[in-house]
Scaffold this motif. Structure first.
Motif, PDB file in Angstrom:
ATOM      1  N   GLY B 248       0.819  -1.207   0.000  1.00  0.00           N
ATOM      2  CA  GLY B 248       0.000   0.000   0.000  1.00  0.00           C
ATOM      3  C   GLY B 248       0.856   1.262   0.000  1.00  0.00           C
ATOM      4  N   LEU B 250       3.631   1.572  -1.300  1.00  0.00           N
ATOM      5  CA  LEU B 250       4.231   1.697  -2.631  1.00  0.00           C
ATOM      6  C   LEU B 250       3.224   2.205  -3.653  1.00  0.00           C
ATOM      7  CD1 LEU B 250       6.391  -1.550  -2.622  1.00  0.00           C
ATOM      8  CD2 LEU B 250       7.255   0.769  -2.813  1.00  0.00           C
ATOM      9  N   GLY B 251       2.015   2.488  -3.191  1.00  0.00           N
ATOM     10  CA  GLY B 251       1.032   3.109  -4.076  1.00  0.00           C
ATOM     11  C   GLY B 251       0.174   2.125  -4.844  1.00  0.00           C
ATOM     12  N   LEU B 252       0.199   0.851  -4.455  1.00  0.00           N
ATOM     13  CA  LEU B 252      -0.573  -0.140  -5.204  1.00  0.00           C
ATOM     14  C   LEU B 252      -1.978  -0.298  -4.619  1.00  0.00           C
ATOM     15  CD1 LEU B 252       2.402  -2.509  -5.538  1.00  0.00           C
ATOM     16  CD2 LEU B 252       1.069  -1.711  -7.482  1.00  0.00           C
TER      17      LEU B 252
END
Lengths: 263, 356
Positions: B248, B250-252
């Motif tokens: 999360g 890491l922006g996913l």
């Protein structure tokens, strides 16, 4: 540009863990969050990184992180959790590359090699993560976090590092590596917010300290204003004495039955 | 540009170049076993004389044409699809559960599909004549597919709270659901007559013998869609290896990745089990072998697993058809007899090198 927190209240299950917390962290500085176990340090960090819901206001570079899309937030700030488990036998290089994979980035391998060198792990690229020592694993994770915010943000907004006990697994020399990296990141204009346990180390490298106890901010400011006998003794619930060498405050070891005479 | 540079001078710790070479090798292996599969069979039909006839323009005997085009070719296509589906589903499940021992069965699809098939075999005779005529021989595959689908939806519902799916809850609920479906299956088996018991046993061991173009037309698009979507999950699965929270950070979109992974595995495995029965082992051993050989990066692991899974299943089918020809062994027996000791050997050889 800064990180501003106002009236932040957060719950874990039914327990209110943080009560109307307010603080400010400036880009270009290292801000350390300290306090006794269970004071809400990690919970506060989880709120700031968007991992936990809360009421109140958080403004990162003037924007509410809850309204920033995940991919954009990932370019603005990177988070080093307290403990990082890794499934599957990735190499050190591959772990760092995962930090770059989430966004399109040119020359990922080159960046990964550079950050590994930065944390003192040049030559470790091909080693399996699971075969590294605890301290080496911690530094691989730090390298991954640095890689994530390697590229400047369009518009030049400062990037942020949120570190949860980044030196916990490290020996004294590698603690210095990490604190130097944090200071350098701040010197280049980034913001660093670190949860810390070691008060002496913190006093030596943080620009500002935020002292938490029982979910409330007890003191906020430069180390020499926070590191006082009265504030620390009250926050930690035991007698603490602070000495000062030229400008840096430090704790004196306290033996319950053999108090050294201070006079 | 950087990609080309990466291949030219492979940096330490970077195993993508090796994984790419493996892709070519595996693709060649798929072609080789496919030719073998088309050439071999008890009918005495020769692929080579048929090909020669094609080249020279001579008419191919009708019998040979039927054997090649309506028996061996659909069987080959089904084997390729099922092998790829099982292996890719295994890789995706292991990535999602962050556990190299995870298996497509964990999402409940196998238990549900098994129950559906058993119910269809034992209770199918009780269907009204009209309904039985409507579904005909597709009753067992259809029941298996829907059984798998329903149990996956149930598990997903149980383990999702407030828009967040807990894979740990899913694992535990899967065990509970497995016990329950096992009990109901047991009841049905208890009530079955001898002919049904024989059919049940063979279904459970798996076979590609029922391959036909109509079956492929149903299962093929489902499996191909799931296979085509799975490489999109690869980046997310890599990040999930660091934990859901970090993925999360890491922006996913972690929840979307989890949902997509579960849906694609349930669809691919459900379709595969429906048309070929219970073929074990491919889903767990293929990703594991590839991880040992070329590393756990899912961007290479997922496509390579499709190739190796397809090649392994076709090879197993060739053996299953060959050893006691003109009869054939259930393919699940072959995959287990060959795969089991091979897997143990790999584990012994790599002991101490790689910690699960």
């Amino acid at each position: 540009m800064s990180l501003v927190v106002r009236n932040l209240t957060a719950r874990l299950g039914r327990t209110e863990v943080l009560h109307r917390v307010g603080l400010t962290a400036q880009a270009g500085e290292v801000t350390a969050i300290v306090g006794p176990n269970g004071s809400g340090k990690s919970t506060l960090l989880r709120c700031l990184t968007g991992d936990l819901s809360f009421s109140g206001d958080v403004l990162l570079n003037g924007r509410d992180p809850r309204t920033i899309p995940g991919w954009e937030l990932a370019t603005l700030r990177a988070v080093l959790p307290q403990a990082s488990a890794l499934a599957f036998p990735f190499t050190a290089l591959e772990v760092v590359r995962i930090g770059l994979e989430a966004r399109g980035s040119a020359d990922r391998t080159g960046i990964a090699q550079a950050v590994l060198a930065r944390v003192g792990l040049a030559g470790f690229e091909g080693r399996f993560y699971q075969e590294l020592s605890g301290g080496e694993q911690a530094r691989v994770q730090l390298a991954r976090v640095l890689a994530q915010v390697w590229h400047p943000v369009p518009g030049g907004a400062p990037r942020w590092l949120f570190l949860d006990e980044p030196v916990a697994a490290l020996d004294i020399a590698h603690q210095r590596v990490v604190t130097d990296i944090a200071r350098a990141f701040a010197a280049e204009g980034g913001g660093v917010v670190a949860v810390m346990h070691d008060l002496n180390l913190t006093a030596g490298f943080a620009h500002r300290m935020v002292l938490l106890a029982e979910g409330r901010v007890r003191a906020e400011g430069p180390p020499d204003t926070v590191m006082t006998d009265a504030l620390l003794s009250a926050a930690y619930g035991c007698e603490i004495r602070v000495g000062v060498i030229p400008s840096t405050p430090f704790l004196l070891p306290q033996m319950p039955d053999r108090q050294p005479p201070l006079r | 540009m950087s990609e080309a540079a990466d291949i030219a001078a492979v940096p330490a710790g970077d195993r993508r170049a090796r994984a790419r070479r493996a892709t070519f090798g595996l693709a060649a292996a798929v072609c080789a076993v496919s030719v073998l599969s088309l050439a071999q069979g008890p009918a005495g039909t020769s692929l080579w004389s048929a090909l020669a006839a094609l080249v020279t323009g001579e008419p191919i005997p009708l019998r040979d044409r039927v054997v090649l085009l309506d028996i061996r070719l659909p069987r080959l296509a089904l084997g390729l699809l099922v092998g790829a589906a099982l292996a890719v589903s295994g890789a995706v499940m292991q990535g999602l559960f962050r556990n190299p021992l995870a298996d497509p069965g964990l999402v409940g699809v196998s238990a549900g599909a098994g129950l559906g098939a058993i119910a269809a075999i034992v209770l199918g005779g009780a269907l009204p004549v009209g309904a039985a005529a409507l579904v005909g021989s597709s009753l067992v595959p259809l029941a298996a597919f829907f059984g798998g689908w329903i149990s996956t939806l149930l598990l997903y519902r149980v383990s999702t709270r407030g828009g967040r799916t807990s894979v740990a809850t899913m694992l535990l609920a899967g065990i509970a659901l497995g016990a329950l479906t096992g009990a109901v299956s047991g009841l049905l088996v208890y009530a079955a007559d001898d002919a049904q018991l024989r059919e049940l046993t063979f279904w459970g061991l798996g076979s590609l013998a029922g391959a036909s173009w109509p079956k492929l037309a149903v299962a093929g698009p489902i499996i191909l869609t799931a296979l085509a979507l799975s490489p999109l999950l690869a980046r997310g699965l890599n990040a999930l290896a660091l934990g859901e929270a970090t993925a999360g950070y890491l922006g996913l979109p972690v929840q979307r990745i989890k949902s997509a992974a579960i849906v694609s595995v349930a669809a691919a495995t459900g379709a595969a089990v429906a048309v070929s029965g219970g073929i074990g082992f491919i889903g767990i051993v293929v990703p594991h072998l590839l991880r040992l050989a070329t590393g756990p990066d899912h961007r290479m692991l997922v496509p390579n697993a499709a190739l190796l899974g397809a090649a392994m299943l076709i090879l197993a089918d060739v053996i299953a058809r060959g050893v006691i020809a003109p009869a054939e062994l259930p393919i699940g027996i072959v995959t287990a007899i060959i795969g089991g000791p091979f897997f143990l050997w790999i584990l012994l050889r790599s002991r101490g090198v790689l910690d699960l």
